[in-house]
Design a protein around this motif. Structure first.
Motif, short mmCIF file in Angstrom:
data_model
loop_
_atom_site.label_atom_id
_atom_site.label_comp_id
_atom_site.label_asym_id
_atom_site.label_seq_id
_atom_site.Cartn_x
_atom_site.Cartn_y
_atom_site.Cartn_z
N CYS A 266 0.86 -1.17 0.00
CA CYS A 266 0.00 0.00 0.00
C CYS A 266 0.90 1.22 0.00
O CYS A 266 1.41 1.65 1.04
N MET A 267 1.14 1.77 -1.20
CA MET A 267 2.11 2.85 -1.34
C MET A 267 1.58 4.16 -0.78
O MET A 267 0.39 4.48 -0.90
N LYS A 268 2.49 4.91 -0.17
CA LYS A 268 2.13 6.18 0.43
C LYS A 268 3.37 7.06 0.50
O LYS A 268 4.49 6.63 0.21
N SER A 269 3.14 8.30 0.87
CA SER A 269 4.21 9.22 1.22
C SER A 269 3.63 10.16 2.26
O SER A 269 2.46 10.06 2.61
N PHE A 295 9.66 9.94 0.29
CA PHE A 295 9.46 9.35 -1.03
C PHE A 295 8.35 8.28 -0.93
O PHE A 295 7.94 7.88 0.15
N ARG A 296 7.91 7.81 -2.10
CA ARG A 296 6.87 6.78 -2.11
C ARG A 296 7.43 5.48 -1.54
O ARG A 296 8.51 5.03 -1.91
N HIS A 297 6.67 4.90 -0.65
CA HIS A 297 7.09 3.64 -0.02
C HIS A 297 5.86 2.88 0.44
O HIS A 297 4.77 3.46 0.61
N ALA A 298 6.04 1.58 0.63
CA ALA A 298 4.92 0.74 1.05
C ALA A 298 4.71 0.87 2.55
O ALA A 298 5.67 1.00 3.32
N SER A 299 3.45 0.85 2.96
CA SER A 299 3.12 0.88 4.38
C SER A 299 3.78 -0.29 5.09
O SER A 299 3.87 -1.40 4.56
N ASP A 343 1.49 -0.48 -6.38
CA ASP A 343 0.55 0.01 -5.36
C ASP A 343 -0.76 -0.76 -5.52
O ASP A 343 -1.49 -0.57 -6.49
N ASP A 344 -1.03 -1.65 -4.58
CA ASP A 344 -2.25 -2.47 -4.62
C ASP A 344 -3.07 -2.15 -3.38
O ASP A 344 -2.66 -2.45 -2.25
N ASP A 345 -4.25 -1.54 -3.59
CA ASP A 345 -5.05 -1.13 -2.43
C ASP A 345 -5.64 -2.30 -1.67
O ASP A 345 -6.15 -2.14 -0.56
N SER A 352 -11.16 0.78 3.71
CA SER A 352 -12.52 0.23 3.85
C SER A 352 -12.90 -0.69 2.70
O SER A 352 -14.05 -1.13 2.62
N ARG A 353 -11.97 -0.99 1.83
CA ARG A 353 -12.27 -1.86 0.69
C ARG A 353 -12.63 -3.25 1.18
O ARG A 353 -11.98 -3.82 2.07
#
Length: 361
Positions: A266-269, A295-299, A343-345, A352-353
């Motif tokens: 789950c990518m975030k910054s 930078f963009r990184h996975a949770s 990035d896979d939600d 909430s998916r």
């Protein structure tokens, strides 16, 4: 009284005879002096001339000797000037020593080694062994005080006993990941060893000290130990406050089997916290630029690395820098390699998916 000398009328008085003798003596003395002076004065010029000749001969000899020495030295200097070696450059020296070819081979070997490292290859690479790879190794981070959490997981999503063995036959390994106590061999270590003897579901990192501040470094030890123990397509890190849908996760991984350079999560910054004392404070905040943004990184709750990226961490663990948090730490490692950020939600555990494969406990 006058006494005569001689006989007859020819006698002379004695006084006159003595006086005449004295006058003769006086006349004879100056004459003898002048003759001695004349002889000595004629000898001095001869001696001086002789000495002058000797001095001239000495000086002439020295001058001649010096001229011969100068001629000899001049000839030697000219000869040496003709034989002065050429000043060689570094390349010419290496060429003369036959090192250029060796240097070229070293550079080529270093390039090959760098390429191999970037692809995850290292000593004892199990991927070269025969047999099918495992699908995944799932490491659930845990601590000394998480005994109750582990029991909850074992009673819910994490299989135990024979069910755990059947899952491993499907190519999925699940282990609780923990380091050692700062006081080696104390009751904390003994309790984990005893629990592991009963459940056989731990990956104990012998070289890692289990502590909150050491969590970012734990990733190095986890991925290194995992790739050396199991040859899998993927290596998954999971926090101990996450429930997993194992079958859904397996489905995602199966669809990606064979992928290289995969960094999935789950990518975030977000903003870098620069105020000391606040939650998520980053001591190395100044390294993230004026914008103070990650930078963009996975949770860190759940992320996945492909085989070659996990091996890359193992190979380069000694030189990989760490930050205050494990998710940004691993993300920084992935920035320096040829990785594919996916990035896979469905891997966003707090979303909430409905189709997500994880959820926060």
């Amino acid at each position: 009284m006058d006494i005569g000398v001689g006989g007859g009328g020819g006698r002379l008085p004695i006084r006159e005879t003595l006086a005449s003798a004295l006058r003769k003596e006086r006349r004879s003395k100056p004459h003898s002096k002048s003759s001695g002076s004349g002889s000595s004065s004629s000898t001095v010029p001869l001696v001086m001339g002789f000495l002058s000749c000797l001095a001239w001969l000495y000086v002439a000899g020295r001058l001649w000797q010096d001229s011969q020495n100068r001629i000899l030295l001049t000839s030697l200097l000219e000869k040496n000037l003709n034989n002065v070696p050429k000043v060689l450059t570094t390349d010419e020296k290496l060429r003369s020593l036959g090192c250029n070819d060796i240097a070229r081979r070293i550079v080529e070997a270093e390039m090959d080694l760098t390429l191999a490292k970037s692809q995850g290859y290292l000593r004892g690479n199990a991927s070269a062994s025969s047999g099918k790879k495992l699908l995944a190794v799932i490491g659930v981070y845990t601590g000394f005080g998480s005994h109750l959490k582990r029991n909850v997981f074992r009673g819910s999503w994490m299989p135990t006993g024979d069910a755990l063995k059947k899952l491993e036959e499907r190519g999925v390994i699940i282990r609780f990941v923990i380091g050692r106590s700062a006081n080696r061999g104390d009751s904390l270590d003994r309790n984990i060893d005893e629990e592991n003897r009963r459940t056989k579901d731990f990956l104990i990192l012998e070289s890692h000290e289990e502590a909150t501040e050491e969590v970012p470094r734990k990733a190095k030890f986890f991925f290194s130990a995992a790739v050396e123990m199991w040859d899998a397509e993927f290596y998954v890190k999971v926090d101990d406050n996450i429930n997993l849908q194992i079958d859904a996760l397996i489905e995602i991984l199966e669809s990606r089997r064979g992928s290289q350079g995969l960094y999935m999560g789950c990518m975030k910054s977000g903003s870098v916290i620069t105020e000391e004392g606040k939650q998520w404070y980053e001591p190395e905040w100044w390294k993230f630029g004026d914008s103070k943004t990650y930078f963009r990184h996975a949770s860190g709750s759940l992320f996945i690395l492909s085989n070659n990226l996990a091996r890359y961490i193992n190979t380069n663990s000694a030189s990989l820098a760490t930050y205050a948090h494990d998710d940004t730490t691993v993300g920084s490692w992935m920035m320096g390699v040829d990785s594919t950020h996916v990035d896979d939600d469905r891997l966003c555990c707090s979303s909430s998916r409905q189709e997500k494969v994880c959820s926060v406990v």
